[in-house]
Scaffold this motif. Structure first.
Motif, PDB file in Angstrom:
ATOM      1  N   LEU A  19      -6.523  -5.970   9.004  1.00 30.27           N
ATOM      2  CA  LEU A  19      -7.913  -6.142   8.594  1.00 30.27           C
ATOM      3  C   LEU A  19      -8.901  -5.403   9.493  1.00 30.27           C
ATOM      4  CD1 LEU A  19      -7.910  -9.948   7.662  1.00 30.27           C
ATOM      5  CD2 LEU A  19      -7.554  -7.965   6.180  1.00 30.27           C
ATOM      6  N   ASN A  20      -8.414  -4.861  10.603  1.00 29.21           N
ATOM      7  CA  ASN A  20      -9.270  -4.057  11.485  1.00 29.21           C
ATOM      8  C   ASN A  20      -8.431  -2.918  12.048  1.00 29.21           C
ATOM      9  OD1 ASN A  20     -11.374  -3.090  13.051  1.00 29.21           O
ATOM     10  ND2 ASN A  20     -11.131  -4.630  14.660  1.00 29.21           N
TER      11      ASN A  20
ATOM     12  N   GLY B 229      19.167  -2.761  11.011  1.00 28.76           N
ATOM     13  CA  GLY B 229      18.572  -1.547  10.479  1.00 28.76           C
ATOM     14  C   GLY B 229      17.103  -1.746  10.164  1.00 28.76           C
ATOM     15  N   PRO B 230      16.357  -0.662  10.088  1.00 24.32           N
ATOM     16  CA  PRO B 230      14.909  -0.791   9.857  1.00 24.32           C
ATOM     17  C   PRO B 230      14.607  -1.158   8.415  1.00 24.32           C
ATOM     18  CG  PRO B 230      15.521   1.523   9.914  1.00 24.32           C
ATOM     19  CD  PRO B 230      16.765   0.750  10.273  1.00 24.32           C
ATOM     20  N   PRO B 231      13.501  -1.876   8.177  1.00 32.40           N
ATOM     21  CA  PRO B 231      13.076  -2.159   6.808  1.00 32.40           C
ATOM     22  C   PRO B 231      12.279  -0.983   6.253  1.00 32.40           C
ATOM     23  CG  PRO B 231      11.513  -3.125   8.338  1.00 32.40           C
ATOM     24  CD  PRO B 231      12.584  -2.447   9.182  1.00 32.40           C
ATOM     25  N   HIS B 232      11.966  -1.033   4.993  1.00 35.92           N
ATOM     26  CA  HIS B 232      10.946  -0.146   4.432  1.00 35.92           C
ATOM     27  C   HIS B 232       9.596  -0.768   4.799  1.00 35.92           C
ATOM     28  CE1 HIS B 232       8.121   1.616   1.601  1.00 35.92           C
ATOM     29  NE2 HIS B 232       8.994   2.605   1.419  1.00 35.92           N
ATOM     30  N   LEU B 233       8.768  -0.020   5.516  1.00 36.33           N
ATOM     31  CA  LEU B 233       7.519  -0.567   6.058  1.00 36.33           C
ATOM     32  C   LEU B 233       6.319   0.052   5.348  1.00 36.33           C
ATOM     33  CD1 LEU B 233       5.986  -2.248   8.214  1.00 36.33           C
ATOM     34  CD2 LEU B 233       6.155  -0.250   9.730  1.00 36.33           C
ATOM     35  N   ARG B 234       5.410  -0.792   4.922  1.00 36.68           N
ATOM     36  CA  ARG B 234       4.143  -0.328   4.375  1.00 36.68           C
ATOM     37  C   ARG B 234       3.012  -1.008   5.128  1.00 36.68           C
ATOM     38  NH1 ARG B 234       0.955  -0.998  -0.785  1.00 36.68           N
ATOM     39  NH2 ARG B 234       2.274  -2.756  -1.360  1.00 36.68           N
ATOM     40  N   ILE B 235       2.054  -0.236   5.608  1.00 39.47           N
ATOM     41  CA  ILE B 235       0.891  -0.788   6.308  1.00 39.47           C
ATOM     42  C   ILE B 235      -0.355  -0.446   5.510  1.00 39.47           C
ATOM     43  CG2 ILE B 235      -0.556  -0.669   8.377  1.00 39.47           C
ATOM     44  CD1 ILE B 235       1.927  -0.228  10.030  1.00 39.47           C
ATOM     45  N   THR B 236      -1.126  -1.470   5.176  1.00 39.10           N
ATOM     46  CA  THR B 236      -2.438  -1.280   4.566  1.00 39.10           C
ATOM     47  C   THR B 236      -3.488  -1.468   5.657  1.00 39.10           C
ATOM     48  OG1 THR B 236      -1.753  -2.029   2.373  1.00 39.10           O
ATOM     49  CG2 THR B 236      -4.097  -2.182   2.893  1.00 39.10           C
ATOM     50  N   GLY B 237      -4.258  -0.432   5.918  1.00 43.24           N
ATOM     51  CA  GLY B 237      -5.267  -0.472   6.971  1.00 43.24           C
ATOM     52  C   GLY B 237      -6.668  -0.488   6.396  1.00 43.24           C
ATOM     53  N   ILE B 238      -7.491  -1.439   6.864  1.00 44.30           N
ATOM     54  CA  ILE B 238      -8.883  -1.538   6.404  1.00 44.30           C
ATOM     55  C   ILE B 238      -9.816  -1.169   7.554  1.00 44.30           C
ATOM     56  CG2 ILE B 238     -10.694  -3.062   5.519  1.00 44.30           C
ATOM     57  CD1 ILE B 238      -7.129  -4.114   5.040  1.00 44.30           C
TER      58      ILE B 238
ATOM     59  N   ASN C 226      -1.340   2.846   3.535  1.00 44.33           N
ATOM     60  CA  ASN C 226      -2.318   2.680   2.464  1.00 44.33           C
ATOM     61  C   ASN C 226      -3.694   2.444   3.081  1.00 44.33           C
ATOM     62  OD1 ASN C 226      -3.593   2.105  -0.011  1.00 44.33           O
ATOM     63  ND2 ASN C 226      -3.137  -0.087   0.193  1.00 44.33           N
ATOM     64  N   PRO C 227      -4.573   3.477   3.138  1.00 50.08           N
ATOM     65  CA  PRO C 227      -5.894   3.296   3.751  1.00 50.08           C
ATOM     66  C   PRO C 227      -6.909   2.731   2.761  1.00 50.08           C
ATOM     67  CG  PRO C 227      -5.595   5.596   3.161  1.00 50.08           C
ATOM     68  CD  PRO C 227      -4.341   4.875   2.727  1.00 50.08           C
ATOM     69  N   ILE C 228      -7.733   1.804   3.228  1.00 43.32           N
ATOM     70  CA  ILE C 228      -8.837   1.267   2.417  1.00 43.32           C
ATOM     71  C   ILE C 228     -10.116   1.399   3.233  1.00 43.32           C
ATOM     72  CG2 ILE C 228      -9.799  -0.750   1.253  1.00 43.32           C
ATOM     73  CD1 ILE C 228      -6.984  -1.797   0.856  1.00 43.32           C
TER      74      ILE C 228
ATOM     75  N   LEU D 194     -14.730  -6.297   0.847  1.00 45.43           N
ATOM     76  CA  LEU D 194     -13.376  -5.925   0.448  1.00 45.43           C
ATOM     77  C   LEU D 194     -12.907  -6.689  -0.789  1.00 45.43           C
ATOM     78  CD1 LEU D 194     -10.812  -4.312   1.284  1.00 45.43           C
ATOM     79  CD2 LEU D 194     -10.134  -6.317   2.590  1.00 45.43           C
ATOM     80  N   ASP D 195     -12.266  -5.958  -1.687  1.00 45.75           N
ATOM     81  CA  ASP D 195     -11.609  -6.566  -2.847  1.00 45.75           C
ATOM     82  C   ASP D 195     -10.118  -6.653  -2.529  1.00 45.75           C
ATOM     83  OD1 ASP D 195     -10.533  -7.320  -5.245  1.00 45.75           O
ATOM     84  OD2 ASP D 195     -11.215  -5.557  -6.370  1.00 45.75           O
ATOM     85  N   VAL D 196      -9.580  -7.879  -2.415  1.00 50.43           N
ATOM     86  CA  VAL D 196      -8.185  -8.047  -2.001  1.00 50.43           C
ATOM     87  C   VAL D 196      -7.203  -7.501  -3.031  1.00 50.43           C
ATOM     88  CG1 VAL D 196      -8.693 -10.040  -0.539  1.00 50.43           C
ATOM     89  CG2 VAL D 196      -8.068 -10.407  -2.923  1.00 50.43           C
ATOM     90  N   GLU D 197      -7.688  -7.244  -4.240  1.00 52.15           N
ATOM     91  CA  GLU D 197      -6.806  -6.644  -5.242  1.00 52.15           C
ATOM     92  C   GLU D 197      -6.327  -5.258  -4.800  1.00 52.15           C
ATOM     93  OE1 GLU D 197      -5.693  -8.073  -8.028  1.00 52.15           O
ATOM     94  OE2 GLU D 197      -6.730  -9.919  -7.466  1.00 52.15           O
ATOM     95  N   LYS D 198      -7.109  -4.604  -3.921  1.00 55.65           N
ATOM     96  CA  LYS D 198      -6.746  -3.276  -3.448  1.00 55.65           C
ATOM     97  C   LYS D 198      -5.538  -3.285  -2.513  1.00 55.65           C
ATOM     98  CE  LYS D 198     -11.347  -1.194  -3.869  1.00 55.65           C
ATOM     99  NZ  LYS D 198     -12.458  -0.518  -3.138  1.00 55.65           N
ATOM    100  N   PHE D 199      -5.108  -4.466  -2.083  1.00 56.34           N
ATOM    101  CA  PHE D 199      -3.935  -4.549  -1.207  1.00 56.34           C
ATOM    102  C   PHE D 199      -2.650  -4.174  -1.958  1.00 56.34           C
ATOM    103  CE2 PHE D 199      -6.151  -8.076   1.448  1.00 56.34           C
ATOM    104  CZ  PHE D 199      -6.916  -7.119   2.078  1.00 56.34           C
ATOM    105  N   HIS D 200      -2.645  -4.411  -3.268  1.00 58.62           N
ATOM    106  CA  HIS D 200      -1.489  -4.058  -4.108  1.00 58.62           C
ATOM    107  C   HIS D 200      -0.177  -4.604  -3.522  1.00 58.62           C
ATOM    108  CE1 HIS D 200      -4.153  -1.624  -6.462  1.00 58.62           C
ATOM    109  NE2 HIS D 200      -4.387  -0.764  -5.473  1.00 58.62           N
TER     110      HIS D 200
END
Length: 470
Positions: free
Chosen positions: A160-161, A181-190, A218-220, A227-233
């Motif tokens: 969130l920051n 083993g490593p996971p598939h990682l996705r980071i959403t940054g606001i 995923n940059p927002i 912020l619209d939380v729907e953008k987190f997908h």
């Protein structure tokens, strides 16, 4: 940490006459002895002047407030000792509060104040480098995420920051070394500045490719309040973690209309009391403030009890926390300033802010040269602006509404989150980081499974972990 000019005895000094003095128009002219005061004497007198000035501002006695500001300006200095520096910024904040009564004058004086994105980014970087607070918070946050995500194949983190890539570079390195083993990682940054997110994306993608870890960023670009939380997908099958560092308190700006009006009773210091206080001798600004400088008011680490949780609570805060709860995160870690700066009255906020910013200025006095340009930037562009917002602003414009850990525990519990104790291993890493920092003044305390990070005995930041209660 004070660098005294000599003996701190006040015998035969002009301070012995303070008990016979009152702020009146006759005091407007400079007194030559003011600049001859020793560091300890000057610090105590500055505290007295700040409290007196704030009382006049709160009461609308602008003529007397102007006289007090004139006296403060003779003693305060943004490049002096600790008390001189902090007095300069509190005096500026009080002056801004006065001129806000004339919106046209206020707008004209601030019309050319332009803050460049690069300056804001720089001062945040300097804060991260000069203090251990965020480093400790990131160590604890990452460890909580690693433990919560054990065995997960797809991990999604919402930051969130998203201002500091170092946190997630360290996490990428840790996850790449997982035994399973490593996971598939996705980071959403606001973040509200695209430049910050672009830089973070480049650094994290490079690190993930180097370690062969499947990664998406995923940059927002948005302020958190809009912020619209729907953008987190958030996708089905993803294990979700949320990290919030020093951001949630901004939602409390909508609380004013609900906050109970309970002015803090503050007596004016009488002469004999002030004289008794001035006779004592201590070293840091925090210790100066710990002297009973205002009759009967002695904020402590649990002073938030003087300002109960708003009822009803903030509508915007509740709505946002409910939206986060609806995402069903496996873990959410919240870092916040552990201070009571959200009181309903000017005097309550000023007194609490004096205590907490005294500790922050003391941190720098103990570790950074007084002539450091970087120190000046952090004090002016970060702490000075926060102090100004806390003291000079009201309503929705007052964004710096820091609150104590017990308030956040109540608020998050009400929103349906259950507290998760930070692990022993996370605490061990945090303590090792502090030991290597080279300064004895920092402390870590555990409180009900959460952590408060302190300077001496003054708690300044809290870190707490949460999971959804179904």
């Amino acid at each position: 940490m004070y660098q005294d000019d000599g003996s701190s005895s006040v015998t035969s000094s002009p301070l012995q006459f303070f008990s016979m003095m009152s702020l009146s128009p006759s005091m407007g002219s400079p007194y030559p002895w003011l600049r001859e005061l020793k560091s300890e004497e000057r610090g105590l007198y500055l505290i007295h002047l700040l409290l007196t000035c704030a009382n006049h501002v709160a009461a609308g006695s602008l003529e007397n407030a102007e006289i007090a500001l004139g006296q403060i300006s003779q003693l305060a200095s943004p490049d002096g000792d600790t008390m001189q520096r902090i007095a300069a910024y509190f005096a500026e904040a009080l002056a801004h509060r006065i001129i806000r009564a004339w919106p046209g004058v206020h707008r004209a004086l601030n019309a050319t104040n332009i803050t460049f994105a690069s300056e804001e980014i720089l001062v945040q970087k300097l804060f991260f480098q000069m203090f251990p607070f965020l480093k400790i918070a990131f160590v604890l946050t990452n460890q909580a995420i690693i433990e919560a995500m054990e065995g997960e194949k797809m991990v999604h983190i919402i930051d969130l920051n998203a201002a500091e890539p170092a946190q997630w570079i360290a996490l990428i390195q840790a996850l790449s070394a997982r035994p399973e083993g490593p996971p598939h990682l996705r980071i959403t940054g606001i973040h509200h500045q695209k430049e910050v997110l672009d830089q973070m994306a480049r650094l994290l993608i490079d690190e993930a490719e180097k370690l062969d870890l499947p990664f998406q960023f995923n940059p927002i670009v948005s302020k958190l309040e809009h912020l619209d939380v729907e953008k987190f997908h958030v996708k089905t099958g993803e294990a979700l973690a949320i990290s919030s560092a020093l951001r949630l308190h901004s939602f409390l700006a909508s609380d004013d209309e609900y906050r109970k009006k309970s002015p803090l009773a503050l007596k004016n210091s009488n002469g004999s009391h002030l004289q008794r206080v001035l006779q004592t001798n201590q070293g840091t600004l925090g210790e100066l403030l710990e002297k009973d400088i205002v009759n009967g008011y002695s904020p402590s680490s649990d002073s938030a009890s003087s300002s109960p949780l708003s009822s009803p609570a903030s509508v915007k805060m509740d709505s946002f926390l409910n939206a986060l709860w609806g995402l069903s995160p496996k873990i959410m870690v919240v870092t916040e300033q552990d201070s009571n700066h959200n009181g309903s009255t000017l005097m309550e906020r000023l007194l609490e802010a004096l205590y907490s910013y005294a500790a922050l200025f003391d941190c720098l006095e103990s570790t950074v040269s007084r002539t450091s340009t970087e120190r000046f930037k952090v004090e002016k562009m970060l702490f000075g602006e926060e102090i100004k917002n806390i003291i000079a602003c009201e309503g929705a414009e007052r964004k710096e509404r820091h609150e104590k850990l017990d308030k956040w525990i109540q608020r998050l519990d009400f929103a349906g989150f259950g507290c998760v104790s930070l692990s022993y291993y996370g605490m061990l890493q945090a303590r090792r980081l502090l030991q290597g920092y080279g300064c004895d003044g920092y402390r870590i305390k555990e409180e009900n499974g959460s952590v408060v990070i302190c300077w001496q005995d003054r708690s300044l930041f809290s870190v707490s972990a949460w999971r959804c209660r179904k």
